[in-house]
Structures are given as structure tokens and as C-alpha cells.
Design a protein around this motif. Structure first.
Motif, mmCIF file in Angstrom:
data_model
loop_
_atom_site.group_PDB
_atom_site.id
_atom_site.type_symbol
_atom_site.label_atom_id
_atom_site.label_comp_id
_atom_site.label_asym_id
_atom_site.label_seq_id
_atom_site.Cartn_x
_atom_site.Cartn_y
_atom_site.Cartn_z
ATOM 1 N N GLU A 148 0.384 -1.476 -0.173
ATOM 2 C CA GLU A 148 0.446 0.194 0.240
ATOM 3 C C GLU A 148 0.890 1.314 0.114
ATOM 4 O OE1 GLU A 148 -2.809 0.093 2.960
ATOM 5 O OE2 GLU A 148 -3.526 -2.076 2.483
ATOM 6 N N ILE A 149 1.064 2.329 -0.987
ATOM 7 C CA ILE A 149 1.719 3.264 -1.214
ATOM 8 C C ILE A 149 0.269 4.755 -0.858
ATOM 9 C CG2 ILE A 149 2.386 4.483 -2.375
ATOM 10 C CD1 ILE A 149 3.550 1.841 -2.519
ATOM 11 N N ARG A 150 0.814 5.068 0.170
ATOM 12 C CA ARG A 150 -0.030 6.827 0.592
ATOM 13 C C ARG A 150 0.453 7.560 -0.642
ATOM 14 N NH1 ARG A 150 -3.620 8.432 4.411
ATOM 15 N NH2 ARG A 150 -3.798 6.398 5.146
ATOM 16 N N ILE A 151 -0.867 8.597 -0.797
ATOM 17 C CA ILE A 151 -0.484 9.986 -1.326
ATOM 18 C C ILE A 151 -1.392 11.125 -0.948
ATOM 19 C CG2 ILE A 151 -0.450 11.219 -4.288
ATOM 20 C CD1 ILE A 151 -0.719 7.254 -4.090
ATOM 21 N N GLY A 152 -0.674 12.479 -0.089
ATOM 22 C CA GLY A 152 -1.084 12.959 -0.043
ATOM 23 C C GLY A 152 -1.473 12.671 1.208
ATOM 24 N N ASP A 153 -2.975 13.702 1.524
ATOM 25 C CA ASP A 153 -3.855 13.025 3.162
ATOM 26 C C ASP A 153 -4.445 11.760 2.681
ATOM 27 O OD1 ASP A 153 -1.922 15.031 3.712
ATOM 28 O OD2 ASP A 153 -3.509 16.510 3.857
#
Length: 461
Positions: free
Chosen positions: A101-106
Motif C-alpha cells: 500500500e502506497i499513501r499519496i497526499g492526506d
């Protein structure tokens, strides 16, 4: 078409000439890109207009139908470049695998899902926005009403890949909510799609109701898909190696301008000098020996399919913009720098009398056949010819014609396809070979109402 979820905006970037889509997704400040094409200036301009920075670039697979702009885009923006860690590539990337899983932004999270079938290492990416699953980027896996074709890695792998493709589609349908929007890369005319659909958007729920991979048994799906596979462009063989090597940003500056004497020399030395004008203008008058791949049709697909890789290429366009548009199309399939170019018209390009040939309709052909014998050359693909053809027509698919011109009888040749574009390409090869010809600029549906006798493989058997 722009899709707006809770906070994320999803913007498709269309490449209709190759039948593909890339995607820019952002939250108003930061964004990511999925499967960018080689000409990354389009992506950079879009991100600038949206007022967002690009932090991540995702590849669903090592593409077989175009040269990626992923590495160049990541280098230009400082973004992380996410490519399956199982892929053997010659450049540094951020490896990603099933379940990561990759978080982008908030609020945006991309989860990798292993979906082999189009390739062995294919990934799809499920997007969660503010904790809610909203979209899935399916690359060449689950398409609108279809799936990506499983035969591009070689016949020896097709059996394993087609069954893997079925299992991958089932996984997506099982693990994702029905409301999840589906965003494929292929399927809008790309030969990477096993079949074509007219749909422009869809969801997992809609695909469950209409897509054969989700409505039919595995046995029925496999049989139908394999039975419907047709030829695909020859340049595909060069795409995956180029993408694994790490393509650089393309040079789209105009090539050196050539004068008539140089154009003649290039033609006489066996180079390709390509007229980008419409088939109507080409038929009315062209430089002898030039080939017609008009910008108004499948220019890059058919030129890339027919040309012997590495052959020097010169472009003839009415304007510099035409030449630039052709260059943009060509870099997407790895043909980077034309040898030369010229602008204007055939009178500006030739130091000898122009060549020409007549155009006609299927009604004209039906009339002529009552009065004299002519050769009918059908340059559609084998499956098209088998489904319905004019009785007595000779079939040489367009992609085979450059090496088979000698098989065309030395007589009056009437050449046709399904709509006129391929027939004009074929006519240009015949004209260059000095043949007597007529190009049928008409839709094949009209052949059925003119009195021409159509037959199928079943009827002939």
C-alpha cells in the motif's frame, strides 16, 4: 471525462490513435500518474494546469504496445517510480508487489493487486480515498467488456496466461465493491485488447453483468477468447525490451528539411518517404515511390506494423504541425528521429512528374465486373476476410503486403479494406511498384448492396 471522488480527481489522458489511456489522479495538491505515454509533456502540462505536483508514477505492467514515459516522468518530477519488483529492468525503480500500500497526499492510498494474465507480472491498483474504495486501475487486465490479450509473450505462454487472466478478473470482482470504478489502460482500440467495447466508463458491478470473463465459465471464456485472437502489430516485439531498458524523454524537435533531389535519393536507396496527407490528396498526386500513411487514420499503428525496424524514415507534411504530430505518434512506439522531413505539397517535393491513381466505390467495382476482368485485392486481416468477402478476391493482409507485392497479378488491381484507410496504404505500395490500380474508398458494408457476391469460409467449405 473527469471523475471526482470524495477528495480525489481522476483525469484520463487519452491516446486514441493507439487505443490507450493514462491517468492523472490528485487531491488538489499532490497527485500520481498511472501508465504514462512516452510524450510526457502532456502529463506535465496537465499537472501544471491542475496546480498539482506529481509524487508517484505507477506502471501496471511492462507494456507491449507503446513505449512508456514512466521513467522520464519520474526523473523530470522527482516522483517515485513504482514498477513490479519481479520485473527485470535496467534502471532504478521503487519495487512494488501484491498487497503493498502506497499513501499519496492526506487521503489517497493505492494497493497493488497481482493480476497476471496480460503479462506474468501484471499489477492492478485499487485506490482508496478517505478510507473508501473508489477505483481500480486495471491496465491490461479487466477491460470494459473484455480482457487484455494473453498471447503477446509468445504462444508457449498463452495457455498459462489466459487461465491466469480469468483468475485475475475473478479476484478483482470478488475483492472490490460493485461501485468501484474501473480504469483500464487498454481497450479503446488497442490491439492489446482481446475484443473491443464501445463503453467509455464502467464499474466492477457493471462488468459482473456484461463481461464474458465474469459471466461465463472459465472453459467458455478461454475458448471464445482464444478463438477470436487475430494478428497484432509487428512493432510490439520491440516495446517490452525498450520499456525494460528505460526509455528516455523523446526529442520532438523538427528534423532536417530535405529538398527534392535528396528525397528522390532516399526513395531510390530503399528508405521510406512517407506522405502524411489524406488518401484523397495522395491519390490525386504524389511523389513517385512515396508511401501514404495519412495522419487521419491509424498512422503509427500501421506504419510501425509494416516498416522493417531501423529503416530510415522521412516525413512529408503539408505543415510543420503535421510533421510534429507524426513525430509525436512515432516516439510512442519507439521510432525516435526521422531522417528528414519536408513541408508543402507534392509539387514542392518532387523533381519529376507526379504519380496518381483513381479512387472508386464498391458500386463502381460491381459495374466494372460486368464488363471486364479485374483483380480484387482484399487487404483486411484474415478473420475479416473469413467472415465475409467478395467472391474471387485475393486476400493479402496489409501487414504482409510489403513482402508479398510480387504475388499480386500483373493486371488491373482494385484494392479494398473495410473503410478505405488500409486500402490507400496498400495502393501506395502498389503505385510505388508501378502497378495499375484503383483504390476503393468506401465502407465494406456497401459491398453487400451493390450486387457483389459475398461469401464466407463456411459457405465456401
Amino acid at each position: 471525462m473527469t471523475n471526482i471522488t470524495k477528495t480525489a480527481t481522476i483525469i484520463p489522458i487519452e491516446t486514441p490513435t493507439l487505443g490507450d489511456r493514462s491517468y492523472l489522479v490528485h487531491d488538489g495538491q499532490v497527485g500520481f500518474v498511472v501508465d504514462p505515454q512516452r510524450d510526457i509533456d502532456r502529463v506535465l502540462d496537465l499537472a501544471s494546469r491542475e496546480g498539482v505536483s506529481i509524487s508517484h508514477v505507477f506502471e501496471t505492467h511492462i507494456h507491449n504496445d507503446y513505449v512508456t514515459g514512466g521513467l522520464a516522468l519520474a526523473e523530470a518530477t522527482g516522483a517515485l517510480y513504482l514498477v513490479n519488483g519481479a520485473d527485470e529492468v535496467a534502471y532504478d525503480r521503487t519495487p512494488i508487489a501484491d498487497g503493498d500500500e502506497i499513501r499519496i497526499g492526506d487521503s489517497m492510498v493505492m494497493r497493488a493487486l497481482a493480476t497476471p494474465g496480460h503479462t506474468f507480472t501484471h499489477l492492478s491498483y485499487a485506490l482508496t480515498d478517505a478510507g473508501e474504495p473508489v477505483a481500480v486501475f486495471t491496465g491490461g487486465s479487466l477491460l470494459f467488456g473484455a480482457t487484455g490479450r494473453p498471447d503477446l509473450l509468445g504462444h508457449e505462454h498463452t495457455h498459462d496466461l489466459v487461465h491466469a487472466q480469468y483468475a485475475s478478473a475473478q479476484r478483482l470482482a470478488t475483492e472490490l465493491p460493485d461501485a468501484t470504478e474501473v480504469f483500464p489502460t487498454h481497450g479503446f482500440g488497442s490491439f492489446c485488447s482481446a475484443t473491443q467495447s464501445e463503453a467509455t466508463d464502467s464499474t466492477i458491478g457493471q462488468e459482473k453483468l456484461s463481461n464474458p470473463v465474469l459471466t461465463e465459465s472459465e472453459e467458455a471464456y478461454v475458448e471464445a477468447l482464444l478463438g477470436g485472437l487475430d494478428a497484432y502489430p509487428a512493432y510490439y516485439v520491440h516495446m517490452a525490451p525498450a520499456n525494460a531498458a528505460g526509455p528516455s524523454a523523446p526529442d520532438l524537435s523538427l528534423p532536417e528539411l530535405a529538398q527534392p533531389a535528396e528525397l528522390r535519393r532516399r526513395i531510390e536507396e530503399g528508405e521510406w518517404v512517407v506522405d502524411l496527407r489524406s488518401r484523397t490528396l495522395f491519390a490525386a498526386g504524389h511523389v513517385p515511390g512515396t508511401l501514404n500513411f495519412g495522419l487521419d487514420g491509424g498512422f503509427a499503428t500501421y506504419l510501425g506494423w509494416l516498416i522493417e525496424w531501423g529503416t530510415p524514415l522521412t516525413l512529408l507534411g503539408e505543415t510543420e504541425e503535421d510533421v510534429s504530430n507524426a513525430q509525436r505518434e512515432l516516439v510512442r512506439i519507439g521510432i525516435d528521429r526521422p531522417a528528414a522531413a519536408a513541408t508543402g505539397g507534392p509539387e514542392d517535393w518532387s523533381d519529376r512528374p507526379l504519380a496518381s491513381f483513381p479512387r472508386a466505390t464498391f458500386a463502381d467495382l460491381a459495374h466494372v465486373r460486368h464488363h471486364r476482368e479485374v483483380v480484387i485485392l482484399d487487404v483486411r486481416r484474415i478473420a475479416e476476410y473469413a467472415a465475409a468477402r467478395i467472391e474471387g478476391a485475393l486476400n493479402i493482409p496489409l501487414h504482409e503486403l510489403p513482402k508479398r507485392v510480387a504475388e499480386v497479378p500483373d493486371a488491373e488491381v482494385w484494392v479494398h479494406c473495410a473503410g478505405g484507410y488500409r486500402a490507400s496504404v496498400a495502393a501506395s505500395f502498389l503505385s510505388a511498384a508501378g502497378r495499375r490500380l484503383v483504390a476503393i474508398d468506401d465502407t465494406f458494408d456497401n459491398a453487400k448492396v451493390t450486387g457483389l457476391h459475398l461469401i464466407t469460409d463456411e459457405e465456401e467449405a
